[in-house]
Enzyme design. Structure first.
Site, PDB file in Angstrom:
ATOM      1  CG  HIS A 143      36.581  35.891  49.045  1.00  0.00           C
ATOM      2  ND1 HIS A 143      37.215  36.096  47.837  1.00  0.00           N
ATOM      3  CD2 HIS A 143      36.530  34.542  49.217  1.00  0.00           C
ATOM      4  CE1 HIS A 143      37.521  34.907  47.303  1.00  0.00           C
ATOM      5  NE2 HIS A 143      37.127  33.958  48.113  1.00  0.00           N
ATOM      6  CD  GLU A 144      36.580  32.998  52.791  1.00  0.00           C
ATOM      7  OE1 GLU A 144      35.944  32.014  52.381  1.00  0.00           O
ATOM      8  OE2 GLU A 144      37.711  33.298  52.362  1.00  0.00           O
TER       9      GLU A 144
HETATM   10 ZN    ZN Z   1      37.132  31.871  48.004  1.00  0.00          ZN
END
Ligand code: ZN
Length: 177
Positions: A143-144
């Site tokens: 996600h990051e």
């Molecule tokens: Zn995020």
């Protein structure tokens, strides 16, 4: 002293930009940014935050999994700064999981991610690290990592029926897992 930073919200152009490589991890600006990100993610009940989310367009994020109000089942780990991260290898298995984002408040979405990833990054001391991450922490990393390329989790939700409000999520998903 670390400072709380304002978190950019969906629609801010910087969230859609490709972030730039960090040349010098020991730079004062980078070290302060790491400290500021760590206090900001903790205060916001996040489990990760990427530099573009605080309008710093550089390839750096914090993975800070711990149980909190937004993610009561998260595993505990020390907040870790990952600079110039890369995915070296990944599982063939893909798993669906609910995600949220401090830059997309109030929304959760079911997102497919690799179940396991082998990653490399430079830590805040300038040392190259290699790690195998699985399950929830692998999900946070992916996600990051997307944030560094201007990608948000809502881009990866496959069906709009796989989205729900934070309130609905708290009522129907967290309490049943
Ligand atoms: Zn995020």
């Amino acid at each position: 002293m670390p400072e709380l930073m304002a978190i950019m919200q969906l629609g801010a152009p910087i969230l859609r930009q490709k972030a730039t490589w960090v040349d010098n991890t020991q730079d004062e600006y980078i070290q302060k940014l790491i400290d500021d990100l760590i206090v900001t993610v903790a205060q916001a009940n996040g489990v990760g935050i990427a530099a573009p989310q605080v309008a710093a367009s550089c390839r750096l994020f914090i993975v800070a999994s711990r149980p909190n109000l937004r993610y009561p089942h998260a595993p505990v780990m020390e907040p870790t700064a990952m600079i110039n991260p890369r995915i070296i290898a990944h599982s063939t298995e893909i798993v669906q999981g609910w995600e949220g984002c401090l830059s997309v408040p109030g929304i959760r979405g079911l997102v497919p991610r690799y179940q396991a990833v082998e990653v490399a990054y430079t830590d805040r001391h300038g040392q190259l690290q290699k790690q195998k991450l699985t399950d929830f922490v692998a999900r946070i990393f992916q996600h990051e990592y997307d944030h560094l390329d201007g990608v948000l989790f809502v881009d990866r939700v496959e069906n709009s029926f796989d989205m729900m409000s934070e309130d609905e999520y708290q009522k129907t998903v967290i309490n049943h897992t």
